[in-house]
Design a protein around this motif. Structure first.
Motif, PDB file in Angstrom:
ATOM      1  N   THR A   4      43.462  -6.763 -53.476  1.00 19.88           N
ATOM      2  CA  THR A   4      42.602  -5.618 -53.199  1.00 19.88           C
ATOM      3  C   THR A   4      42.470  -4.717 -54.406  1.00 19.88           C
ATOM      4  O   THR A   4      41.360  -4.360 -54.829  1.00 19.88           O
ATOM      5  N   PHE A   5      43.605  -4.333 -54.978  1.00 20.24           N
ATOM      6  CA  PHE A   5      43.587  -3.331 -56.052  1.00 20.24           C
ATOM      7  C   PHE A   5      43.320  -3.942 -57.428  1.00 20.24           C
ATOM      8  O   PHE A   5      42.870  -3.241 -58.331  1.00 20.24           O
ATOM      9  N   ALA A   6      43.591  -5.235 -57.580  1.00 16.12           N
ATOM     10  CA  ALA A   6      43.390  -5.853 -58.896  1.00 16.12           C
ATOM     11  C   ALA A   6      42.032  -6.529 -59.028  1.00 16.12           C
ATOM     12  O   ALA A   6      41.520  -6.654 -60.149  1.00 16.12           O
ATOM     13  N   VAL A   8      39.305  -6.756 -55.939  1.00 11.56           N
ATOM     14  CA  VAL A   8      38.203  -6.361 -55.050  1.00 11.56           C
ATOM     15  C   VAL A   8      37.647  -5.000 -55.449  1.00 11.56           C
ATOM     16  O   VAL A   8      36.443  -4.847 -55.715  1.00 11.56           O
ATOM     17  N   LEU A   9      38.493  -3.969 -55.470  1.00  9.48           N
ATOM     18  CA  LEU A   9      38.006  -2.625 -55.781  1.00  9.48           C
ATOM     19  C   LEU A   9      37.407  -2.516 -57.188  1.00  9.48           C
ATOM     20  O   LEU A   9      36.378  -1.852 -57.356  1.00  9.48           O
ATOM     21  N   PRO A  10      38.001  -3.153 -58.232  1.00 10.28           N
ATOM     22  CA  PRO A  10      37.362  -3.084 -59.551  1.00 10.28           C
ATOM     23  C   PRO A  10      35.974  -3.706 -59.600  1.00 10.28           C
ATOM     24  O   PRO A  10      35.155  -3.342 -60.456  1.00 10.28           O
ATOM     25  N   ARG A  11      35.682  -4.648 -58.696  1.00 10.70           N
ATOM     26  CA  ARG A  11      34.338  -5.220 -58.651  1.00 10.70           C
ATOM     27  C   ARG A  11      33.338  -4.246 -58.026  1.00 10.70           C
ATOM     28  O   ARG A  11      32.139  -4.323 -58.291  1.00 10.70           O
ATOM     29  N   ILE A  12      33.842  -3.348 -57.189  1.00  8.57           N
ATOM     30  CA  ILE A  12      32.967  -2.343 -56.584  1.00  8.57           C
ATOM     31  C   ILE A  12      32.720  -1.195 -57.547  1.00  8.57           C
ATOM     32  O   ILE A  12      31.590  -0.686 -57.663  1.00  8.57           O
ATOM     33  N   ALA A  13      33.763  -0.750 -58.246  1.00  5.29           N
ATOM     34  CA  ALA A  13      33.630   0.351 -59.209  1.00  5.29           C
ATOM     35  C   ALA A  13      34.711   0.216 -60.266  1.00  5.29           C
ATOM     36  O   ALA A  13      35.876  -0.043 -59.945  1.00  5.29           O
ATOM     37  N   ASP A  14      34.346   0.398 -61.513  1.00 13.38           N
ATOM     38  CA  ASP A  14      35.307   0.349 -62.611  1.00 13.38           C
ATOM     39  C   ASP A  14      36.294   1.507 -62.494  1.00 13.38           C
ATOM     40  O   ASP A  14      35.902   2.647 -62.213  1.00 13.38           O
ATOM     41  N   TYR A  15      37.573   1.213 -62.696  1.00 12.03           N
ATOM     42  CA  TYR A  15      38.583   2.256 -62.559  1.00 12.03           C
ATOM     43  C   TYR A  15      38.397   3.389 -63.574  1.00 12.03           C
ATOM     44  O   TYR A  15      38.797   4.520 -63.328  1.00 12.03           O
ATOM     45  N   GLY A  16      37.797   3.073 -64.705  1.00  7.21           N
ATOM     46  CA  GLY A  16      37.500   4.129 -65.680  1.00  7.21           C
ATOM     47  C   GLY A  16      36.511   5.135 -65.118  1.00  7.21           C
ATOM     48  O   GLY A  16      36.680   6.357 -65.277  1.00  7.21           O
ATOM     49  N   PRO A 262      52.002  -3.439 -44.512  1.00  7.99           N
ATOM     50  CA  PRO A 262      52.625  -2.133 -44.242  1.00  7.99           C
ATOM     51  C   PRO A 262      51.642  -0.991 -44.490  1.00  7.99           C
ATOM     52  O   PRO A 262      51.075  -0.866 -45.572  1.00  7.99           O
ATOM     53  N   GLY A 263      51.443  -0.160 -43.460  1.00  8.29           N
ATOM     54  CA  GLY A 263      50.540   0.968 -43.591  1.00  8.29           C
ATOM     55  C   GLY A 263      49.083   0.593 -43.751  1.00  8.29           C
ATOM     56  O   GLY A 263      48.247   1.436 -44.082  1.00  8.29           O
ATOM     57  N   GLY A 264      48.752  -0.687 -43.507  1.00  5.98           N
ATOM     58  CA  GLY A 264      47.365  -1.129 -43.693  1.00  5.98           C
ATOM     59  C   GLY A 264      46.921  -1.140 -45.136  1.00  5.98           C
ATOM     60  O   GLY A 264      45.710  -1.148 -45.420  1.00  5.98           O
ATOM     61  N   LEU A 265      47.869  -1.141 -46.087  1.00  5.17           N
ATOM     62  CA  LEU A 265      47.514  -1.115 -47.509  1.00  5.17           C
ATOM     63  C   LEU A 265      46.646  -2.312 -47.865  1.00  5.17           C
ATOM     64  O   LEU A 265      46.953  -3.448 -47.524  1.00  5.17           O
ATOM     65  N   GLY A 266      45.564  -2.047 -48.554  1.00  2.55           N
ATOM     66  CA  GLY A 266      44.613  -3.091 -48.914  1.00  2.55           C
ATOM     67  C   GLY A 266      43.519  -3.239 -47.878  1.00  2.55           C
ATOM     68  O   GLY A 266      42.324  -3.221 -48.211  1.00  2.55           O
ATOM     69  N   VAL A 267      43.899  -3.360 -46.622  1.00  6.22           N
ATOM     70  CA  VAL A 267      42.920  -3.521 -45.541  1.00  6.22           C
ATOM     71  C   VAL A 267      42.078  -2.261 -45.386  1.00  6.22           C
ATOM     72  O   VAL A 267      40.840  -2.314 -45.317  1.00  6.22           O
ATOM     73  N   VAL A 268      42.737  -1.101 -45.339  1.00  7.82           N
ATOM     74  CA  VAL A 268      42.039   0.166 -45.135  1.00  7.82           C
ATOM     75  C   VAL A 268      41.140   0.475 -46.324  1.00  7.82           C
ATOM     76  O   VAL A 268      39.982   0.902 -46.158  1.00  7.82           O
TER      77      VAL A 268
END
Length: 323
Positions: A4-6, A8-16, A262-268
């Protein structure tokens, strides 16, 4: 979670770009975020205070922070939090039947809220003449489960005779399973269910409205943190309205309650980002708001929960009160 963090999300928006959005926060916006975070933390305790009046705010705050933090670091979801809450409350000298009743009622009321919010969100979207296929599916499933659960709860509390019957049947089934495992029988029967039923009816007769309001406050304060995170990071109402934000939040919060991680991390994070971008939010601002929201609702509770877990025994035992 790593995917998710490495990936999926970077494909949606660049972390910079995401960091550039976060750096633009003013001190007034930071204060607003701190205030809603404190509000959210303060609403953890009241549901337990309503279900277990002799607990008090301090102990209720300690036990809820510790139990919630445990769900973020251990697999198993809410079951881990319930087990830790039970151990802490028994350690303070509270009677077993009171702890079991409080754990059952707070858990049931929270589940009712989680199942009911998508239905409310679907109704609000319909009034605005908007549609969401995912929300429609989840809302219909949630409505069906909510209706069955509510009916089952009401029937279970309806008569002592029914409670005794259910308890005896449950005891027989559990004892059969224990014999297979070569363990002794349980020490409860249908009469235990009758006592539980009588205590639940007595408590709800006088405090159901307090428990309901406290549960709604605890749940909706989380949404307030989410909505403020969106607005301070420039996800405007013209991009994602309040109703759309509530729809995305209620849908993903219900899915995140499943013990997948745990805590829905990644899914949420993926669910909220996908829903908000689908409603019209800008990619970088949406990712920044979702990550900020998750930070504000997880990290403070994780830190406070670890401190609570290390120091809860320093609190004095609760004085016994007459039934």
């Amino acid at each position: 979670m790593a995917a998710t963090f490495a990936f999926v999300l970077p494909r949606i928006a660049d972390y910079g770009d995401v960091w550039a959005v976060v750096k633009g926060l003013s001190w007034k916006q930071i204060v607003a975020l701190l205030l809603v975070t404190l509000l959210n933390l303060a609403t953890f305790a009241p549901p337990w205070m309503a279900a277990l009046p002799q607990l008090g705010f301090r102990r209720a705050f300690v036990v809820t922070q510790a139990s919630t933090a445990s769900t973020y670091v251990a697999p198993g979801g809410a079951a881990v939090g319930v087990a830790l809450s039970y151990a802490m409350l028994r350690g303070w000298g509270l009677p077993t039947h009171s702890v079991a009743l409080a754990a059952a009622l707070t858990g049931i009321w929270n589940q009712f809220a989680l199942l009911g919010f998508p239905v409310i969100a679907l109704a609000l979207l319909t009034l605005q003449r908007e549609q969401s296929a995912a929300l429609l599916t989840v809302a219909m499933v949630g409505l069906a489960v909510f209706a069955v659960a509510t009916a089952g709860f009401a029937v279970g509390l309806s008569t002592p005779q029914l409670a005794r019957y259910v308890g005896n049947v449950a005891a027989r089934l559990v004892n059969r399973g224990l014999r297979i495992l070569r363990r002794g029988p349980v020490d409860w029967t249908g009469d235990s269910f009758v006592r539980f039923r009588n205590e639940a009816v007595g408590l709800l007769r006088h405090r159901w409205h307090v428990l309901t309001l406290a549960t709604l406050a605890g749940q909706l304060s989380v949404f307030v943190v989410f909505l403020v995170s969106l607005r301070v990071l420039d996800v405007s109402a013209s991009e994602v309205s309040g109703v759309e934000a509530f729809a995305a939040w209620s849908l993903v919060r219900l899915l995140g309650s499943l013990p997948i991680t745990p805590g829905g991390l990644g899914v949420v994070e993926v669910g909220l980002t996908t829903a908000l971008v689908g409603f019209g939010g800008a990619n970088a601002e949406v990712v920044a708001a979702v990550l900020l929201y998750r930070f504000l609702t997880i990290v403070p509770t994780l830190v406070l929960g670890l401190l609570a877990g290390a120091t809860w025994r320093r609190l004095k035992a609760v004085r016994a009160e007459p039934p």
